[in-house]
Design an enzyme around this catalytic site. Structure first.
Site, mmCIF file in Angstrom:
data_model
loop_
_atom_site.group_PDB
_atom_site.id
_atom_site.type_symbol
_atom_site.label_atom_id
_atom_site.label_comp_id
_atom_site.label_asym_id
_atom_site.label_seq_id
_atom_site.Cartn_x
_atom_site.Cartn_y
_atom_site.Cartn_z
ATOM 1 C CG ASP A 57 -1.586 1.443 1.178
ATOM 2 O OD1 ASP A 57 -1.357 2.226 0.785
ATOM 3 O OD2 ASP A 57 -2.713 1.594 2.298
ATOM 4 C CG ASN A 85 1.072 4.018 -12.926
ATOM 5 O OD1 ASN A 85 0.389 4.110 -13.528
ATOM 6 N ND2 ASN A 85 0.459 2.210 -12.666
ATOM 7 C CE1 TYR A 161 -6.926 10.213 -10.183
ATOM 8 C CE2 TYR A 161 -7.625 12.130 -11.592
ATOM 9 C CZ TYR A 161 -7.073 10.854 -11.661
ATOM 10 O OH TYR A 161 -6.764 10.075 -12.667
ATOM 11 C CE LYS A 165 -3.619 11.225 -11.136
ATOM 12 N NZ LYS A 165 -3.127 9.725 -11.017
ATOM 13 C CB VAL A 194 -5.645 4.953 -20.244
ATOM 14 C CG1 VAL A 194 -5.499 4.558 -20.751
ATOM 15 C CG2 VAL A 194 -5.324 7.047 -20.923
ATOM 16 C CB THR A 196 -7.559 1.619 -16.998
ATOM 17 O OG1 THR A 196 -7.906 2.400 -15.595
ATOM 18 C CG2 THR A 196 -6.353 2.137 -17.448
HETATM 19 N N1 LIG Z 1 -7.582 5.424 -16.152
HETATM 20 C C1 LIG Z 1 -7.451 6.400 -17.446
HETATM 21 O O1 LIG Z 1 -8.176 7.453 -17.495
HETATM 22 C C2 LIG Z 1 -6.301 7.692 -16.626
HETATM 23 C C3 LIG Z 1 -6.558 8.835 -16.763
HETATM 24 C C4 LIG Z 1 -5.546 9.857 -15.838
HETATM 25 C C5 LIG Z 1 -4.564 9.463 -15.373
HETATM 26 N N2 LIG Z 1 -5.124 8.121 -14.897
HETATM 27 C C6 LIG Z 1 -3.899 7.719 -13.819
HETATM 28 O O2 LIG Z 1 -2.923 6.158 -13.528
HETATM 29 C C7 LIG Z 1 -2.534 5.426 -12.792
HETATM 30 C C8 LIG Z 1 -2.394 3.808 -12.706
HETATM 31 O O3 LIG Z 1 -4.718 4.161 -13.099
HETATM 32 P P1 LIG Z 1 -4.899 2.917 -14.076
HETATM 33 O O4 LIG Z 1 -5.371 4.164 -14.754
HETATM 34 O O5 LIG Z 1 -3.314 2.433 -14.582
HETATM 35 O O6 LIG Z 1 -6.136 2.329 -12.910
HETATM 36 P P2 LIG Z 1 -5.846 1.146 -12.446
HETATM 37 O O7 LIG Z 1 -7.496 0.933 -11.833
HETATM 38 O O8 LIG Z 1 -5.514 -0.280 -13.367
HETATM 39 O O9 LIG Z 1 -4.717 0.901 -12.046
HETATM 40 C C9 LIG Z 1 -3.930 1.304 -10.522
HETATM 41 C C10 LIG Z 1 -3.619 0.360 -9.795
HETATM 42 O O10 LIG Z 1 -2.897 0.791 -8.535
HETATM 43 C C11 LIG Z 1 -3.290 0.136 -7.419
HETATM 44 N N3 LIG Z 1 -3.417 0.703 -6.455
HETATM 45 C C12 LIG Z 1 -4.691 1.623 -5.847
HETATM 46 N N4 LIG Z 1 -4.300 1.319 -4.984
HETATM 47 C C13 LIG Z 1 -2.930 1.196 -4.430
HETATM 48 C C14 LIG Z 1 -2.600 1.766 -3.123
HETATM 49 N N5 LIG Z 1 -2.255 2.390 -1.986
HETATM 50 N N6 LIG Z 1 -0.551 1.654 -3.414
HETATM 51 C C15 LIG Z 1 -0.363 0.198 -4.350
HETATM 52 N N7 LIG Z 1 -1.359 -0.398 -5.406
HETATM 53 C C16 LIG Z 1 -2.743 1.246 -5.249
HETATM 54 C C17 LIG Z 1 -4.842 -0.738 -7.915
HETATM 55 O O11 LIG Z 1 -5.006 -2.440 -7.147
HETATM 56 C C18 LIG Z 1 -4.688 -0.954 -9.411
HETATM 57 O O12 LIG Z 1 -3.942 -2.431 -9.702
HETATM 58 C C19 LIG Z 1 -3.089 6.353 -11.396
HETATM 59 O O13 LIG Z 1 -2.662 7.377 -10.866
HETATM 60 C C20 LIG Z 1 -4.671 6.903 -11.856
HETATM 61 O O14 LIG Z 1 -4.249 7.743 -11.758
HETATM 62 C C21 LIG Z 1 -5.326 7.674 -14.826
#
Ligand SMILES: NC(=O)c1ccc[n+]([C@@H]2O[C@H](COP(=O)([O-])OP(=O)(O)OC[C@H]3O[C@@H](n4cnc5c(N)ncnc54)[C@H](O)[C@@H]3O)[C@@H](O)[C@H]2O)c1
Length: 281
Positions: A57, A85, A161, A165, A194, A196
């Site tokens: 975590d 990330n 958020y 960010k 994206v 996800t």
């Molecule tokens: N998906 C989008 O559209 C998008 C856009 C901009 C930014 N982001 C950012 O991209 C990054 C990756 O997110 P994603 O879209 O791949 O989402 P995702 O939910 O698929 O992956 C995020 C991962 O982080 C893990 N996680 C959550 N809390 C955690 C913690 N306290 N410690 C360790 N791991 C933890 C989750 O279990 C998950 O596996 C994030 O920072 C998110 O804010 C995502």
């Protein structure tokens, strides 16, 4: 020569997982960190001996510190890259109408886990990375932080958020140029939507396809920073297939420009005492 070593947080899903697969395919070793141990362990087993999984975590400093220590040893006393990330969206609405009250009728403290995971934990990650990067045979390394388009614009549904960010963009701009003295680069990517695990699954299929940024753009941005030794303090916005490098706003006037560009010595002197007062605050 030994393989380069990366730590990727949030590696059990989405962008972190895609980056893990990408780096392994290019000959890296990756310490995968995620709170989700079930998927993380399974995926690391599938990916093979060039990965390890450490349940972490990131908002828990001791857990993140254990991750770095294990990764550095596993990597043969080597740590080249951190993808900070892991991220989550708002866990409580700032706009809540029926907020819970304590016995005195005062609103209970709001859940700020989003800030702890998306901002505080990234700062601790940089703090830990620099310690190990200094111990590399050739001291130094690279950090790429996953901010968001919500780090440049605002997202009314997710004000926490958005705050975190935006904070990451400021963090990178402030510390990136400083760390170049130590051969460490710090940059951030700001993806648009994206598909996800982050997006609530019940709405994922409804999202207009023409506004989806593909994972290939995310990997292109990571490759850009990983492949460059000089870029630091940079923010890149990702939309559709494109990378847009974002500068900080223009100086409002000459006074602001002086404060931003030439008052460094003044502030350095003002904060020199910080090293000795730290811990007392
Ligand atoms: N998906 C989008 O559209 C998008 C856009 C901009 C930014 N982001 C950012 O991209 C990054 C990756 O997110 P994603 O879209 O791949 O989402 P995702 O939910 O698929 O992956 C995020 C991962 O982080 C893990 N996680 C959550 N809390 C955690 C913690 N306290 N410690 C360790 N791991 C933890 C989750 O279990 C998950 O596996 C994030 O920072 C998110 O804010 C995502």
């Amino acid at each position: 020569m030994s393989k380069p070593v990366a730590i990727i947080t949030g590696a059990a899903s989405g962008m972190g997982l895609a980056l893990t697969r990408h780096l392994v395919s290019k000959g890296w070793r990756v310490a995968m960190a995620d709170i989700d141990s079930e998927n993380g362990s399974r995926l690391s087993s599938e990916l093979g001996a060039d990965t390890i999984f450490q349940q972490t975590d990131v908002s828990n400093y001791a857990e993140q510190a254990r991750l770095f220590s294990r990764a550095f040893t596993w990597g043969g006393n080597r740590l080249d890259f951190l993808a900070a990330n892991a991220g989550i969206d708002d866990k409580q609405s700032l706009y809540e109408i029926n907020e819970a009250l304590d016995a005195d009728g005062i609103p209970k403290e709001m859940n700020l886990k989003t800030i702890r995971v998306d901002l505080d934990a990234v700062i601790q990650g940089i703090w830990l990375f620099k310690h190990y990067a200094r111990k590399n045979n050739t001291p130094g390394g690279k950090i790429v932080i996953t901010s968001s388009a919500a780090g440049i614009y605002s997202m009314a549904t997710n004000p926490l958020y958005t705050s975190a960010k935006h904070g990451l963009v400021g963090l990178v701009r402030a510390c990136g140029p400083q760390f170049s003295e130590e051969n460490i680069t710090v940059n951030c990517i700001c993806p648009s939507f994206v598909p996800t695990g982050l997006c609530p699954p019940h709405v994922l299929h409804k999202f207009p396809k023409e506004h989806i940024t593909p994972m290939s753009t995310v990997l292109k941005a990571f490759d850009t920073f990983i492949g460059d030794n000089t870029m630091t303090g940079q923010t890149v916005e990702l939309s559709l297939g494109h990378l847009y490098f974002r500068k900080q706003p223009e100086w409002a006037n000459e006074s602001q420009k002086w404060l931003g560009e030439e008052s460094g010595e003044f502030w350095k002197e003002a904060y020199e005492s910080l090293a000795t007062t730290e811990g007392n605050l």
